[in-house]
Design a protein around this motif. Sequence first.
Motif, short mmCIF file in Angstrom:
data_model
loop_
_atom_site.label_atom_id
_atom_site.label_comp_id
_atom_site.label_asym_id
_atom_site.label_seq_id
_atom_site.Cartn_x
_atom_site.Cartn_y
_atom_site.Cartn_z
N ASP A 1 0.83 -1.21 0.00
CA ASP A 1 0.00 0.00 0.00
C ASP A 1 0.86 1.26 0.00
OD1 ASP A 1 -2.29 -1.52 -0.01
OD2 ASP A 1 -2.67 -1.33 2.14
N ALA A 2 2.01 1.19 0.69
CA ALA A 2 2.89 2.36 0.76
C ALA A 2 3.63 2.59 -0.55
CB ALA A 2 3.90 2.18 1.89
N MET A 3 3.78 1.55 -1.36
CA MET A 3 4.50 1.65 -2.64
C MET A 3 3.58 1.16 -3.76
SD MET A 3 8.29 0.19 -1.53
CE MET A 3 7.58 -1.38 -0.95
N PRO A 4 2.75 2.01 -4.31
CA PRO A 4 1.80 1.57 -5.34
C PRO A 4 2.49 0.94 -6.56
CG PRO A 4 1.26 3.78 -4.58
CD PRO A 4 2.59 3.44 -3.99
N GLN A 5 3.75 1.30 -6.77
CA GLN A 5 4.47 0.75 -7.93
C GLN A 5 5.02 -0.64 -7.67
OE1 GLN A 5 5.72 2.62 -5.59
NE2 GLN A 5 7.96 2.69 -5.52
N ALA A 6 4.93 -1.13 -6.45
CA ALA A 6 5.55 -2.40 -6.08
C ALA A 6 4.78 -3.59 -6.62
CB ALA A 6 5.69 -2.51 -4.57
N VAL A 7 5.52 -4.63 -6.95
CA VAL A 7 4.96 -5.92 -7.34
C VAL A 7 5.01 -6.84 -6.13
CG1 VAL A 7 5.30 -7.94 -8.83
CG2 VAL A 7 5.74 -5.64 -9.72
N GLY A 8 3.96 -7.59 -5.88
CA GLY A 8 3.92 -8.53 -4.77
C GLY A 8 3.96 -9.97 -5.25
N ARG A 9 4.73 -10.80 -4.56
CA ARG A 9 4.82 -12.22 -4.89
C ARG A 9 4.84 -13.06 -3.61
NH1 ARG A 9 3.81 -10.59 -9.24
NH2 ARG A 9 4.92 -10.91 -11.22
N GLU A 10 3.91 -13.99 -3.50
CA GLU A 10 3.90 -14.94 -2.38
C GLU A 10 4.58 -16.23 -2.81
OE1 GLU A 10 0.51 -15.76 0.71
OE2 GLU A 10 0.26 -17.19 -0.94
N ILE A 11 5.46 -16.74 -1.95
CA ILE A 11 6.19 -17.98 -2.22
C ILE A 11 5.50 -19.13 -1.48
CG2 ILE A 11 8.40 -19.16 -2.12
CD1 ILE A 11 8.41 -16.67 -3.91
N PRO A 12 4.91 -20.08 -2.19
CA PRO A 12 4.21 -21.18 -1.52
C PRO A 12 5.14 -22.07 -0.71
CG PRO A 12 3.60 -21.03 -3.86
CD PRO A 12 4.81 -20.16 -3.66
N GLN B 1 12.61 -22.18 -0.38
CA GLN B 1 12.13 -22.41 -1.74
C GLN B 1 13.00 -21.61 -2.71
OE1 GLN B 1 9.92 -24.56 -2.66
NE2 GLN B 1 9.13 -25.13 -0.65
N PRO B 2 14.27 -21.99 -2.85
CA PRO B 2 15.20 -21.18 -3.63
C PRO B 2 14.83 -21.04 -5.10
CG PRO B 2 16.19 -23.29 -3.04
CD PRO B 2 14.94 -23.17 -2.25
N SER B 3 14.31 -22.10 -5.70
CA SER B 3 13.98 -22.03 -7.13
C SER B 3 12.90 -20.99 -7.39
CB SER B 3 13.53 -23.39 -7.65
OG SER B 3 14.59 -24.32 -7.61
N ALA B 4 11.87 -20.96 -6.55
CA ALA B 4 10.80 -19.99 -6.72
C ALA B 4 11.31 -18.58 -6.52
CB ALA B 4 9.66 -20.29 -5.74
N VAL B 5 12.16 -18.36 -5.52
CA VAL B 5 12.73 -17.04 -5.27
C VAL B 5 13.64 -16.64 -6.42
CG1 VAL B 5 14.28 -15.73 -3.76
CG2 VAL B 5 12.48 -17.17 -2.77
N ASN B 6 14.45 -17.56 -6.90
CA ASN B 6 15.34 -17.26 -8.04
C ASN B 6 14.54 -16.76 -9.24
OD1 ASN B 6 17.47 -18.20 -6.52
ND2 ASN B 6 17.62 -20.17 -7.56
N ASP B 7 13.45 -17.46 -9.55
CA ASP B 7 12.66 -17.09 -10.71
C ASP B 7 12.05 -15.69 -10.55
OD1 ASP B 7 13.23 -19.52 -11.88
OD2 ASP B 7 11.32 -20.46 -11.31
N VAL B 8 11.56 -15.39 -9.36
CA VAL B 8 10.96 -14.07 -9.11
C VAL B 8 12.02 -12.97 -9.23
CG1 VAL B 8 9.91 -12.61 -7.35
CG2 VAL B 8 9.06 -14.93 -7.70
N LEU B 9 13.19 -13.20 -8.64
CA LEU B 9 14.25 -12.19 -8.71
C LEU B 9 14.69 -11.94 -10.14
CD1 LEU B 9 16.46 -13.10 -5.61
CD2 LEU B 9 14.94 -11.13 -5.86
N LEU B 10 14.90 -13.00 -10.89
CA LEU B 10 15.35 -12.81 -12.27
C LEU B 10 14.27 -12.14 -13.11
CD1 LEU B 10 17.65 -13.22 -14.25
CD2 LEU B 10 16.69 -15.48 -14.79
N GLU B 11 13.03 -12.45 -12.84
CA GLU B 11 11.91 -11.82 -13.57
C GLU B 11 11.92 -10.31 -13.39
OE1 GLU B 11 7.09 -11.33 -13.06
OE2 GLU B 11 8.06 -13.12 -12.24
N VAL B 12 12.01 -9.85 -12.15
CA VAL B 12 11.93 -8.41 -11.93
C VAL B 12 13.22 -7.72 -12.36
CG1 VAL B 12 10.23 -8.62 -10.09
CG2 VAL B 12 12.66 -8.54 -9.50
#
Length: 243
Positions: free
Chosen positions: A206-217, A227-238
């Motif tokens: 809410d404080a950063m309207p430009q921010a993207v949110g990602r939940e890691i299952p 969950q390193p693979s999921a985090v890796n994919d999110v980091l490389l994506e952004v």
Amino acid sequence: MTHLVLLHAFPVNRHLWDDQVEYLTKAGRRVLTPDVAGFGDSQVPQEATMTALAESVLSPVGQPSVFAGLSMGGYILMEILRLHPEMVSGAVFMDTKASADTEEARAQRLQVADAVLAAGQTRDLADAMLPKLLGETTRSQNAPVVDRVRGWIEAARPEAVATAQRAMADRPDSVHTLRRYEGPALVVWGSEDTISPAADQRVMLDAMPQAVGREIPESGHLSAVEQPSAVNDVLLEVLSDWQ
């Protein structure tokens, strides 16, 4: 290409990010993983303040960079945004929160600081923190990660633990700091994180309207190692989107 600076959680060290370093380096990214606050190979700061922790991290960076901070690393990133916003070209907040400690939480941190110094070891701290740091899925299904995190905590120097706890206990509320930040931002959290649950992540989003949110299952508070693979994919994506 801009550096990616990864700031680790309490009370572990830079090896929290080993999977990310390997993956992102192979993808052509320049990654820095400093030990902070006396953990790993770093020196214990002379002052137990977030400012001291932030300055110690910034000194080897030397240029505007993308910073990713997990838990305590996120608090340090918020302090960098307060002190030197020009150094942040992108911000990733992982399993952290913008609010200051409640009086109860602050008192508990100071109690832990004193107890660890008195004990002269961190084995008891590991026993107390592992059920909070790691999600239920990790604790029940991934013994190697549990053992690895335990080893990191037990290797931590009591002086480092005490200094970091006292610094975090006195950190200010950072919601206004995040509102002022207009650069690219990502908020990541584990679905099983009970230390920084989804409600804390919504405050930052809410404080950063430009921010993207990602939940890691199937991840708790240490998503990067759970969950390193999921985090890796999110980091490389952004990072690909930002640069």
